[in-house]
Write a protein that holds these residues in place. Structure first.
Motif, PDB file in Angstrom:
ATOM      1  N   ARG A   1      37.509  46.633  37.567  1.00 48.17           N
ATOM      2  CA  ARG A   1      38.699  46.398  38.538  1.00 48.17           C
ATOM      3  C   ARG A   1      39.348  46.937  38.246  1.00 48.17           C
ATOM      4  NH1 ARG A   1      41.157  42.367  41.984  1.00 48.17           N
ATOM      5  NH2 ARG A   1      43.806  42.871  41.803  1.00 48.17           N
TER       6      ARG A   1
ATOM      7  N   TYR B   1      37.717  50.464  40.488  1.00 45.08           N
ATOM      8  CA  TYR B   1      38.419  50.523  41.907  1.00 45.08           C
ATOM      9  C   TYR B   1      39.706  50.652  41.614  1.00 45.08           C
ATOM     10  CZ  TYR B   1      33.719  49.207  43.212  1.00 45.08           C
ATOM     11  OH  TYR B   1      32.321  48.339  43.754  1.00 45.08           O
TER      12      TYR B   1
ATOM     13  N   ASP C   1      48.507  45.010  38.149  1.00 47.30           N
ATOM     14  CA  ASP C   1      46.909  44.609  38.845  1.00 47.30           C
ATOM     15  C   ASP C   1      47.845  45.013  40.641  1.00 47.30           C
ATOM     16  OD1 ASP C   1      45.483  44.661  39.805  1.00 47.30           O
ATOM     17  OD2 ASP C   1      45.450  41.350  39.152  1.00 47.30           O
TER      18      ASP C   1
ATOM     19  N   ILE D   1      36.171  45.700  45.795  1.00 45.09           N
ATOM     20  CA  ILE D   1      36.631  45.628  44.186  1.00 45.09           C
ATOM     21  C   ILE D   1      36.894  43.641  44.301  1.00 45.09           C
ATOM     22  CG2 ILE D   1      38.688  45.389  46.323  1.00 45.09           C
ATOM     23  CD1 ILE D   1      40.352  46.189  43.941  1.00 45.09           C
TER      24      ILE D   1
END
Lengths: 383, 194
Positions: free
Chosen positions: A102, A105, A172, A288
């Protein structure tokens, strides 16, 4: 008696030495050009730099690896995400760190958004240098604001992002932000079409840019020119394709190339590169993974105690295709918390090598346009 | 790029050349060889290393090093890393500008920061630091002046020009002079002993 008159059929001209900069709006920062002119034509041009020199490399050699991360933002302050990317890649090579899916991406999404920001803004500034005073820049900045807002939301800062960590990224991206990025990607082509309708076939732009500052491909390769400037000269070399670093091998995109290598090609290659970046963004946003680790497990303990991070003895050279060209970091570790050697291969510094060759024989006003098309940022040029 | 392969090719082309692999890089024992080796690698159809990506120096206390990262734009291969080592007091390396134009500014930068003199460079000047600057800032023994502490020389100059100097500054300067030390700035973040 015959009279003779001393009449010469040629006129003596004198050369004139002038300085442009360091405080001049069209030098894009504190950059000085020492020009010798014959009439209005450039005979010789010597760039003078170092006004913003702060010995980035020495400072980085005296602090820990992690502490240099926010400082790389200040190199090319328009593209802090790409600078972070290159530095993380170099350290990851040095210490052999993997990056979770992740995070990879997110990194690519950030790097490509940065490319959109940079190319849109630099075309705007190029038009400023051409005399289209601030209209194109404001069109570009309207789009830039939307992307910079995304940067602010993920990293807390609009320009000095300090977002990457060794082995991942800091925070995030929430689903809400991802949706907004999708919207930007959806709407960006409309902006590009509008931009192109104004500029690409504009007669003034064509007349001022075509056949100005032609850079032959052989000289471009020999002079270590990289980025859109190299590709505008028709050399197919994009580090995203050559090195396939990070996860760039998963995306389907093409490398736009120029035919002549003049200022117009440099302008148009940037437009086309933005369209290719949008393709990468679309694919990345589709692929993603919904959840996942952000920082590799190996690096988690060092987030709170960065001085404990000691890469093994060795050296590494990590490079990325930053919007300005090849941005590389050369690191030598002696096993202590700070690097023994830290070197930045700054693309806009090295791209300036051939400024004189491009400008000789052109008029002063063209020299300004050529400098604008090289796309320099003085934070990076001066280290 | 396979270092052993490059090494044997180079030894074939230039008999008697002194090369030594260091990690996965190639060290040239004799700095004078760099130009002919670079020219050979650029022209040889096997390598075509036409692109000098990065050229920089490094200070290893006993010697200075110049590191070259070569790539091939034609073949999309690389990097091949070459290095030469020279002593601090006669740091002279031949310039690569005749082979790679891109070396021009990078060599000037290396000279500016490390004091490596590049022979036959077309424009051998400092690039970032100003004319008349003394010393080479990236050498490990370089000491940065502390801009906030005055030395005795500065105080004398100020007094000669009739500029009043605060008492504490001149006291500090006298103390430094007694100790025979210069006003040197502390490095930011020296590692704490563990």
């Amino acid at each position: 008696m015959e009279k003779t008159f001393a009449v010469k059929d040629t006129m003596d001209t004198q050369t004139l030495e002038i300085n442009i900069g360091p405080q001049h709006p069209s030098t894009h920062g504190v950059f000085r050009m020492n020009m010798v002119l014959d009439g209005e034509q450039v005979v010789s041009l010597k760039p003078v730099m170092g006004y913003l020199h702060r010995n980035h490399e020495q400072i980085a050699e005296n602090i820990s690896y992690t502490s240099s991360m926010p400082y790389t933002d200040r190199l090319d302050y328009f593209n802090s995400m790409s600078n972070n990317f290159a530095y993380s890649l170099a350290v990851e090579k040095l210490a052999n760190i993997d990056v979770p899916e992740r995070a990879q991406y997110i990194r690519v999404i950030m790097a490509e958004l940065t490319r959109l920001v940079n190319h849109a803004a630099v075309i705007g500034f190029l038009l400023n240098d051409l005399g289209a005073f601030f209209t194109p820049v404001l069109y570009a900045f309207r789009e830039r604001e939307k992307i910079v807002d995304i940067f602010e939301e993920v990293s807390g800062s609009r320009m000095m992002c300090n977002y990457f960590r060794f082995g991942g990224v800091k925070l995030d991206m929430s689903p809400a932000i991802l949706t907004r990025v999708k919207e930007i990607v959806k709407n960006f082509p409309k902006f590009l079409d509008e931009f192109e309708a104004l500029l690409t076939r504009n007669e003034i732009l064509c007349m001022r840019c075509q056949n100005v500052g032609v850079l032959p491909p052989e000289l471009a390769v020999s002079a270590s020119i990289t980025g859109p400037m190299l590709r505008a000269s028709g050399v197919n070399y994009d580090i995203r394709k050559v090195d396939k670093y990070s996860i760039y091998d998963r995306f389907n995109f093409r490398i736009p190339l120029g035919l002549k290598g003049d200022v117009y090609d440099r302008y148009y290659v940037r437009i086309l590169e933005m369209r290719e970046s949008l393709k990468i963004l679309e694919q990345a946003l589709d692929q993603i993974p919904a959840t996942g680790e952000l920082v590799s497990k190996k690096m988690v303990p060092f987030l709170k105690a960065p001085r404990n991070f000691k890469p093994p003895v060795g050296e590494a050279y990590g490079r990325v295709e930053s919007p300005k060209g090849e941005l590389g970091f050369y690191l030598v570790s002696d096993g202590t918390p700070q690097p023994w050697r830290y070197h930045v291969r700054a693309p806009s510094f090295i791209n300036l090598t051939i400024l004189e060759d491009l400008c000789i024989g052109h008029k002063v006003a063209d020299a300004i346009v050529i400098l604008g098309s090289i796309d320099i940022v003085l934070g990076e040029v001066d280290h | 790029m396979d270092i052993a392969d490059v090494k044997s090719k180079l030894e074939q082309a230039f008999p008697g050349i002194a090369l030594r692999p260091v990690r996965d890089t190639l060290l040239m024992e004799n700095a004078k060889d760099i130009v002919k080796i670079a020219q050979f690698l650029k022209d040889s159809p096997d390598y075509q290393l036409d692109y000098l990506s990065s050229l920089t120096g490094a200070d290893y206390l006993e010697y200075l090093e110049v590191v070259y990262h070569l790539y091939s734009m034609e073949k999309k291969t690389g990097p091949l890393v070459l290095r030469v080592r020279v002593k601090h007091d006669h740091a002279q390396v031949p310039s690569l500008v005749s082979v790679y134009r891109g070396a021009e500014y990078q060599e000037r930068e290396t000279y500016d920061m490390y004091g490596v003199v590049f022979e036959n460079h077309p424009d051998p000047r400092r690039i970032f630091m100003w004319e008349g600057f003394e010393g080479f800032p990236l050498r490990k023994d370089y000491q940065q002046e502390d801009s906030e502490t005055l030395e005795m020389e500065d105080i004398e100059w100020l007094e000669k020009h009739g500029i009043p100097v605060p008492q504490d500054l001149s006291a500090k300067a006298e103390e430094l002079k007694k100790l025979g030390r210069r006003a040197v700035a502390q490095k930011p973040g020296q590692p704490e002993p563990e």
